[in-house]
Design a protein around this motif. Structure first.
Motif, PDB file in Angstrom:
ATOM      1  N   ARG A   1      43.783 -25.016  -4.672  1.00  0.00           N
ATOM      2  CA  ARG A   1      42.386 -24.936  -5.096  1.00  0.00           C
ATOM      3  C   ARG A   1      42.172 -23.905  -6.197  1.00  0.00           C
ATOM      4  O   ARG A   1      41.272 -24.028  -7.008  1.00  0.00           O
ATOM      5  N   ASP A   2      42.974 -22.855  -6.210  1.00  0.00           N
ATOM      6  CA  ASP A   2      42.817 -21.811  -7.223  1.00  0.00           C
ATOM      7  C   ASP A   2      44.096 -20.990  -7.272  1.00  0.00           C
ATOM      8  O   ASP A   2      44.935 -21.045  -6.354  1.00  0.00           O
ATOM      9  N   LEU A   3      44.257 -20.237  -8.354  1.00  0.00           N
ATOM     10  CA  LEU A   3      45.384 -19.324  -8.460  1.00  0.00           C
ATOM     11  C   LEU A   3      44.946 -18.079  -9.192  1.00  0.00           C
ATOM     12  O   LEU A   3      43.923 -18.061  -9.886  1.00  0.00           O
ATOM     13  N   ALA A   4      45.720 -17.010  -9.052  1.00  0.00           N
ATOM     14  CA  ALA A   4      45.441 -15.747  -9.726  1.00  0.00           C
ATOM     15  C   ALA A   4      46.769 -15.056  -9.991  1.00  0.00           C
ATOM     16  O   ALA A   4      47.765 -15.305  -9.298  1.00  0.00           O
ATOM     17  N   ILE A   5      46.784 -14.185 -11.008  1.00  0.00           N
ATOM     18  CA  ILE A   5      48.001 -13.488 -11.409  1.00  0.00           C
ATOM     19  C   ILE A   5      47.923 -12.050 -10.916  1.00  0.00           C
ATOM     20  O   ILE A   5      46.952 -11.338 -11.191  1.00  0.00           O
TER      21      ILE A   5
ATOM     22  N   GLY B   1      52.837  -9.675 -12.118  1.00  0.00           N
ATOM     23  CA  GLY B   1      53.228 -10.968 -12.647  1.00  0.00           C
ATOM     24  C   GLY B   1      53.418 -12.057 -11.620  1.00  0.00           C
ATOM     25  O   GLY B   1      53.704 -13.197 -11.991  1.00  0.00           O
ATOM     26  N   GLY B   2      53.289 -11.746 -10.328  1.00  0.00           N
ATOM     27  CA  GLY B   2      53.383 -12.776  -9.308  1.00  0.00           C
ATOM     28  C   GLY B   2      52.191 -13.712  -9.358  1.00  0.00           C
ATOM     29  O   GLY B   2      51.077 -13.309  -9.700  1.00  0.00           O
ATOM     30  N   VAL B   3      52.411 -14.981  -9.037  1.00  0.00           N
ATOM     31  CA  VAL B   3      51.352 -15.985  -9.072  1.00  0.00           C
ATOM     32  C   VAL B   3      50.928 -16.281  -7.637  1.00  0.00           C
ATOM     33  O   VAL B   3      51.750 -16.730  -6.821  1.00  0.00           O
ATOM     34  N   TYR B   4      49.658 -16.040  -7.316  1.00  0.00           N
ATOM     35  CA  TYR B   4      49.122 -16.318  -5.990  1.00  0.00           C
ATOM     36  C   TYR B   4      48.328 -17.614  -6.042  1.00  0.00           C
ATOM     37  O   TYR B   4      47.500 -17.810  -6.933  1.00  0.00           O
ATOM     38  N   ILE B   5      48.587 -18.496  -5.079  1.00  0.00           N
ATOM     39  CA  ILE B   5      47.960 -19.811  -5.042  1.00  0.00           C
ATOM     40  C   ILE B   5      47.292 -19.987  -3.690  1.00  0.00           C
ATOM     41  O   ILE B   5      47.903 -19.725  -2.646  1.00  0.00           O
ATOM     42  N   VAL B   6      46.022 -20.440  -3.698  1.00  0.00           N
ATOM     43  CA  VAL B   6      45.289 -20.641  -2.462  1.00  0.00           C
ATOM     44  C   VAL B   6      45.013 -22.130  -2.293  1.00  0.00           C
ATOM     45  O   VAL B   6      44.714 -22.847  -3.240  1.00  0.00           O
TER      46      VAL B   6
ATOM     47  N   ALA C   1      38.492 -21.408  -1.494  1.00  0.00           N
ATOM     48  CA  ALA C   1      38.462 -22.235  -2.698  1.00  0.00           C
ATOM     49  C   ALA C   1      38.543 -21.428  -3.984  1.00  0.00           C
ATOM     50  O   ALA C   1      38.837 -21.990  -5.025  1.00  0.00           O
ATOM     51  N   VAL C   2      38.259 -20.139  -3.946  1.00  0.00           N
ATOM     52  CA  VAL C   2      38.292 -19.304  -5.139  1.00  0.00           C
ATOM     53  C   VAL C   2      39.120 -18.066  -4.830  1.00  0.00           C
ATOM     54  O   VAL C   2      38.992 -17.489  -3.745  1.00  0.00           O
ATOM     55  N   LEU C   3      39.962 -17.651  -5.790  1.00  0.00           N
ATOM     56  CA  LEU C   3      40.856 -16.520  -5.574  1.00  0.00           C
ATOM     57  C   LEU C   3      40.734 -15.552  -6.744  1.00  0.00           C
ATOM     58  O   LEU C   3      40.792 -15.953  -7.908  1.00  0.00           O
ATOM     59  N   VAL C   4      40.542 -14.254  -6.419  1.00  0.00           N
ATOM     60  CA  VAL C   4      40.406 -13.204  -7.424  1.00  0.00           C
ATOM     61  C   VAL C   4      41.323 -12.050  -7.031  1.00  0.00           C
ATOM     62  O   VAL C   4      41.430 -11.713  -5.844  1.00  0.00           O
ATOM     63  N   VAL C   5      41.984 -11.443  -8.021  1.00  0.00           N
ATOM     64  CA  VAL C   5      42.854 -10.294  -7.776  1.00  0.00           C
ATOM     65  C   VAL C   5      42.131  -9.018  -8.176  1.00  0.00           C
ATOM     66  O   VAL C   5      41.561  -8.929  -9.271  1.00  0.00           O
ATOM     67  N   GLY C   6      42.153  -8.023  -7.298  1.00  0.00           N
ATOM     68  CA  GLY C   6      41.542  -6.740  -7.594  1.00  0.00           C
ATOM     69  C   GLY C   6      42.460  -5.869  -8.424  1.00  0.00           C
ATOM     70  O   GLY C   6      43.631  -6.186  -8.656  1.00  0.00           O
ATOM     71  N   VAL C   7      41.927  -4.725  -8.879  1.00  0.00           N
ATOM     72  CA  VAL C   7      42.704  -3.795  -9.683  1.00  0.00           C
ATOM     73  C   VAL C   7      43.932  -3.310  -8.922  1.00  0.00           C
ATOM     74  O   VAL C   7      45.002  -3.128  -9.490  1.00  0.00           O
ATOM     75  N   ASP C   8      43.785  -3.101  -7.616  1.00  0.00           N
ATOM     76  CA  ASP C   8      44.907  -2.611  -6.807  1.00  0.00           C
ATOM     77  C   ASP C   8      45.816  -3.727  -6.319  1.00  0.00           C
ATOM     78  O   ASP C   8      46.734  -3.476  -5.540  1.00  0.00           O
ATOM     79  N   GLY C   9      45.570  -4.964  -6.740  1.00  0.00           N
ATOM     80  CA  GLY C   9      46.403  -6.085  -6.323  1.00  0.00           C
ATOM     81  C   GLY C   9      45.898  -6.827  -5.113  1.00  0.00           C
ATOM     82  O   GLY C   9      46.483  -7.849  -4.731  1.00  0.00           O
ATOM     83  N   ALA C  10      44.819  -6.346  -4.475  1.00  0.00           N
ATOM     84  CA  ALA C  10      44.267  -7.038  -3.313  1.00  0.00           C
ATOM     85  C   ALA C  10      43.737  -8.410  -3.715  1.00  0.00           C
ATOM     86  O   ALA C  10      43.309  -8.621  -4.852  1.00  0.00           O
ATOM     87  N   LEU C  11      43.772  -9.361  -2.769  1.00  0.00           N
ATOM     88  CA  LEU C  11      43.358 -10.739  -3.024  1.00  0.00           C
ATOM     89  C   LEU C  11      42.011 -10.994  -2.357  1.00  0.00           C
ATOM     90  O   LEU C  11      41.834 -10.719  -1.168  1.00  0.00           O
TER      91      LEU C  11
ATOM     92  N   ILE D   1      43.469 -22.797 -13.714  1.00  0.00           N
ATOM     93  CA  ILE D   1      44.293 -22.245 -14.785  1.00  0.00           C
ATOM     94  C   ILE D   1      43.904 -20.797 -15.000  1.00  0.00           C
ATOM     95  O   ILE D   1      42.739 -20.436 -14.956  1.00  0.00           O
ATOM     96  N   ARG D   2      44.907 -19.957 -15.199  1.00  0.00           N
ATOM     97  CA  ARG D   2      44.667 -18.532 -15.436  1.00  0.00           C
ATOM     98  C   ARG D   2      45.598 -18.024 -16.529  1.00  0.00           C
ATOM     99  O   ARG D   2      46.738 -18.451 -16.632  1.00  0.00           O
ATOM    100  N   GLU D   3      45.101 -17.068 -17.294  1.00  0.00           N
ATOM    101  CA  GLU D   3      45.921 -16.461 -18.337  1.00  0.00           C
ATOM    102  C   GLU D   3      46.939 -15.526 -17.712  1.00  0.00           C
ATOM    103  O   GLU D   3      46.664 -14.827 -16.730  1.00  0.00           O
ATOM    104  N   TRP D   4      48.130 -15.513 -18.309  1.00  0.00           N
ATOM    105  CA  TRP D   4      49.230 -14.708 -17.777  1.00  0.00           C
ATOM    106  C   TRP D   4      49.234 -13.333 -18.439  1.00  0.00           C
ATOM    107  O   TRP D   4      49.456 -13.202 -19.633  1.00  0.00           O
ATOM    108  N   LEU D   5      48.992 -12.293 -17.640  1.00  0.00           N
ATOM    109  CA  LEU D   5      49.110 -10.912 -18.083  1.00  0.00           C
ATOM    110  C   LEU D   5      50.061 -10.192 -17.131  1.00  0.00           C
ATOM    111  O   LEU D   5      49.642  -9.463 -16.247  1.00  0.00           O
TER     112      LEU D   5
END
Length: 624
Positions: A217-221, A225-230, A258-268, A436-440
Motif C-alpha cells: 500500500r505504501d513505502l518509505a525510505i 537507505g532501507g526500504v520499508y513497505i507496508v 495504508a500510509v507510511l512515513v519515516v521520522g527523523v529518528d527512523g521511526a515508522l 513511489i518515493r524518492e531515494w535519499l
C-alpha cells in the motif's frame, strides 16, 4: 505429431529436427528459401531454431526463460532472427489471474547470439525506447524495416509500428546506470514487486518480487537507505545492498495500514484504515529495530484517508473533512495532541487525498480530483500545481519542482512551471504502480539531497530543510593575489584584487557557475575585464598542470576591512556549492597613526571611486 513441411513445387518433405519425438513449427522463411525459422519441442521444452540448407540450428533462450523460446521472423538473408522467450511465474504468485507466463522478446545473430530486443532497439539502433515493451513479428522483403507490436509509453492498447533498421548494430553494449540520490523506489500493487527507477530517464530494474511483499500500500525510505513497505497488516524492510526482505512487525495495532512515513529518528508511522465503528482511527509508531508498536494519536480529527506526511522533526500532518470544511491537521509526535493548522480554501464538492509536504516551499501538496494542488499552510489558499493527471498516488521529492504521480499503469513527472506531466514509465512494464518515493539513502554522499542549496552532512535527518546539517564542498582552494606569497592587500590600490580559483583532478573550473561567485564578507561579484575575459581567465596559475580560474574583484565591494586575516570565495561547481578561503595581510602604511586615520578616510575614498566609475561609464576595469 505436428511436423513442419516444406513444399517447392516439385513436392513436399518434412523438416526433421534433432529429436525423434515432439513437434516442429515453421514461423518464417528467408527470401531465397535457404533459411527457415520456427520452434522445436522435444518433450521437455520448446526452443527457437533455424533450418539452414536442411540442417537444424538451435538458437537458445534468454536467461531465465525456463518455458522456452520461439523464432517469429527472419531477415531476407537469414542472418537476423526475431522471436520471444517465455518466463515461468514464481511459485507463490498472487493473484491467480496474473500468474500466466510472461514474455520477453529477442533478436539473434550467429555472431552475437540471443539478445534482448528492447535493448537492441535502444542501444543498437539508437531509438528512444526506454518506456516500451515490444517485439518484432515481421521483416520487410528488402530487409530495411521491421514491423513490431508494442505497449508504447503514451497509450494503453497495443500498437503496431514500423522501424528502419539499416543503421542498427547487433554488437552493442548496454549502458549501466548506478542508482543514486534522486532516483525512486516504487511498488506494483498487483505484481507484489519492488522496483528502482532512474529519476530522469524512467529506466528501472526490479529488485524483488513476491519476496515477503503482499498487497503493498505504501513505502518509505529509512535514514540508512532501507526500504520499508507496508501492506497486508505488516511492515517489511528490503535491504538494497543484500537484496533481502525481513519482517519488521505484523498485526496487533496495525489494522489495514495504508500510509507510511519515516521520522527523523527512523521511526515508522502508519495511518490505519481498518477500525470498525467501535474503534477510533489511529496513527501507530513502530520501532524499526524491535518492531514494537505504540499509538501516537487516535480519534479526534484522524479519518480513514490516504493522507499522512511529516513536517519538521516533531509534527505529522493529515487532512480532515468536517461540516463542509477541509482542514489541515497537525499532530505532535511526542504528545499526540491534534490541532488545526489551516482551513483549506477549496470549492464545495471538491475532495482531497494523498498529501505530501514540500519542505522547501513550505506548502502542502495534495491530489484534488484529477490534478495536484498546493495548499498554503498559513492561509489555506489552494493553487494549481498540475493539470489533469488522474493520479492515485502523489510523491513530493526533495526539490520544490519535483512531483511524481502514479496514475493507472503510468509514472508521471509534473513540471510545476507549465503544469504539464511527462510520462516516465508506462504500460508494458507496469501493472499497477501504487506508491513511489524518492531515494535519499545517505547524507554524506557529497550531494545536495534535499535541494536547499547546500551539501548535506551525515546525520539521521537526511533531507530535512529545517535542520542545520549542511556543509559546503571542501575540496576547492583559492589563492588571493597568486603572485604575492604573503597575499598583501593595499587599501589604497586602484586595481582590482586578483583571486585564483585553483583547478584540481576533481575541480574542473570550466564547470564553475560564474554568476554564483561571491567574494569577501559583502559577496562582491567578479569584474569583467574586456570582451574575452572568460576565455583568458582559465590559466594554470600555480603550474600544477590543471587550469585555474583567474578572477578580479573591486576591493570596496568585498567588505574586506583593515585587520581581516582571512577571506573567502563561495559559489557552485557542477551545481554543488563550495566555499574556499585564503589568508590575507595588509601593506604597511608609511606614517604612524595613518592606519587609524584610514578607518575614517577610506569609506570616503571608496565612495568617490564608485561615483567616478558611474560617471565615466567605461574605464580600463569597468564594473560588471
Amino acid at each position: 505429431g505436428i511436423r513442419a513441411v516444406r513444399w517447392n513445387g516439385a513436392g513436399a518433405r518434412v523438416l526433421e529436427g534433432l529429436v525423434e519425438i515432439g513437434w516442429t513449427r515453421v514461423r518464417a522463411i528467408s527470401s531465397d528459401g535457404r533459411v527457415i525459422v520456427g520452434q522445436v519441442y522435444n518433450g521437455t521444452g520448446a526452443e527457437a531454431v533455424r533450418w539452414v540448407d536442411g540442417v537444424i540450428e538451435p538458437l537458445g533462450y534468454l536467461p531465465g526463460s525456463e518455458l522456452g523460446s520461439d523464432a517469429k521472423a527472419v531477415s531476407p538473408d537469414g542472418r537476423i532472427v526475431f522471436g520471444e522467450s517465455r518466463f515461468e511465474p514464481v511459485d507463490d504468485c498472487i493473484p491467480d489471474y496474473l500468474c500466466s507466463p510472461t514474455t520477453e522478446y529477442f533478436v539473434w545473430s550467429r555472431d552475437t547470439g540471443m539478445r534482448d530486443f528492447e535493448q537492441w532497439m535502444r542501444y543498437g539502433c539508437g531509438f528512444d525506447f526506454v518506456n516500451w515493451h515490444a517485439g518484432a513479428f515481421r521483416v520487410t522483403d528488402d530487409g530495411r524495416h521491421i514491423g513490431f507490436r508494442a505497449f508504447p509509453s503514451t497509450r494503453g492498447d497495443v500498437g503496431f509500428f514500423l522501424a528502419e533498421i539499416d543503421h542498427c548494430s547487433l554488437d552493442f553494449e548496454v549502458a549501466e546506470w548506478k542508482p543514486g540520490p534522486g532516483d525512486y523506489y516504487f511498488v506494483d500493487y498487483l505484481d507484489n514487486s519492488l522496483f528502482r527507477m532512474h529519476r530522469d530517464t524512467g529506466e528501472f530494474d526490479e529488485l524483488t518480487s513476491f519476496g515477503g511483499i503482499y498487497r503493498p500500500r505504501d513505502l518509505a525510505i529509512g535514514p540508512q537507505g532501507g526500504v520499508y513497505i507496508v501492506g497486508a497488516n505488516r511492515i517489511v524492510r528490503f535491504d538494497p545492498e543484500t537484496a533481502t526482505t525481513t519482517l519488521v512487525t505484523a498485526g496487533d495495532l496495525l489494522d489495514d495500514p495504508a500510509v507510511l512515513v519515516v521520522g527523523v529518528d527512523g521511526a515508522l508511522f502508519t495511518l490505519n484504515l481498518g477500525a470498525d465503528y467501535n474503534e477510533p482511527y489511529r496513527i501507530v509508531r513502530t520501532d524499526p529495530e524491535t518492531g514494537e508498536q505504540t499509538t501516537v494519536s487516535e480519534g479526534g480529527w484522524i479519518e480513514p484517508r490516504h493522507a499522512l506526511t511529516r513536517r519538521g522533526e516533531n509534527e505529522l500532518l493529515t487532512i480532515s473533512y468536517r461540516d463542509g470544511q477541509w482542514v489541515v491537521v497537525g499532530i505532535d509526535i511526542a504528545s499526540g495532541d491534534q490541532f488545526v493548522v489551516a482551513e483549506i480554501q477549496t470549492a464545495e464538492g471538491q475532495s482531497l487525498t494523498r498529501i505530501g509536504y514540500d519542505s522547501l516551499g513550505g506548502t502542502l501538496r495534495a491530489i484534488r480530483g484529477a490534478q495536484v494542488v498546493d495548499v498554503a499552510l498559513d492561509t489555506g489558499v489552494v493553487t494549481e500545481a498540475s493539470g489533469p493527471t488522474n493520479g492515485h498516488y502523489l510523491s513530493v521529492g526533495s526539490k520544490s519542482d519535483n512531483i511524481i504521480i502514479a496514475s493507472g499503469p503510468r509514472m508521471l513527472r509534473v513540471d510545476t512551471d507549465s503544469h504539464e506531466a511527462r510520462t516516465l514509465q508506462s504500460y508494458g512494464h507496469l501493472n499497477r504502480p501504487w506508491a513511489i518515493r524518492e531515494w535519499l539513502p545517505r547524507c554524506s554522499d557529497g550531494l545536495d539531497n534535499d535541494g536547499d542549496g547546500s551539501v548535506d552532512a551525515a546525520d539521521s535527518a537526511c533531507g530535512s530543510a529545517e535542520d542545520d546539517s549542511e556543509i559546503f564542498r571542501n575540496d576547492v582552494a583559492i589563492d588571493v593575489l597568486p603572485r604575492d606569497p604573503e597575499n598583501r592587500i593595499s587599501l589604497t590600490q586602484r586595481r582590482p584584487i586578483q583571486v585564483a580559483l585553483l583547478g584540481a583532478p576533481d575541480v574542473d573550473v570550466r564547470n564553475v557557475d560564474l554568476d554564483s561567485l561571491a567574494f569577501g564578507p559583502d559577496g562582491a561579484e567578479p569584474v569583467v575585464i574586456g570582451p574575452r575575459a572568460r576565455l583568458r581567465a582559465r590559466v594554470d596559475v600555480n603550474h600544477d598542470g590543471h587550469r585555474d580560474l583567474r578572477l578580479n574583484f573591486w576591493l570596496d565591494e568585498t567588505g574586506i576591512a583593515f585587520g581581516t586575516k582571512e577571506t573567502c570565495l563561495s559559489g557552485a561547481i557542477d551545481g554543488t556549492p563550495f566555499r574556499a578561503c585564503d589568508a590575507v595581510t595588509f601593506e604597511a602604511v608609511s606614517a604612524c597613526g595613518q592606519g587609524h586615520e584610514l578607518a575614517f578616510t577610506l569609506p570616503i575614498v571608496f565612495a568617490a571611486r564608485r561615483l567616478g566609475r558611474r560617471k565615466k561609464g567605461a574605464s580600463a576595469y569597468p564594473t560588471k
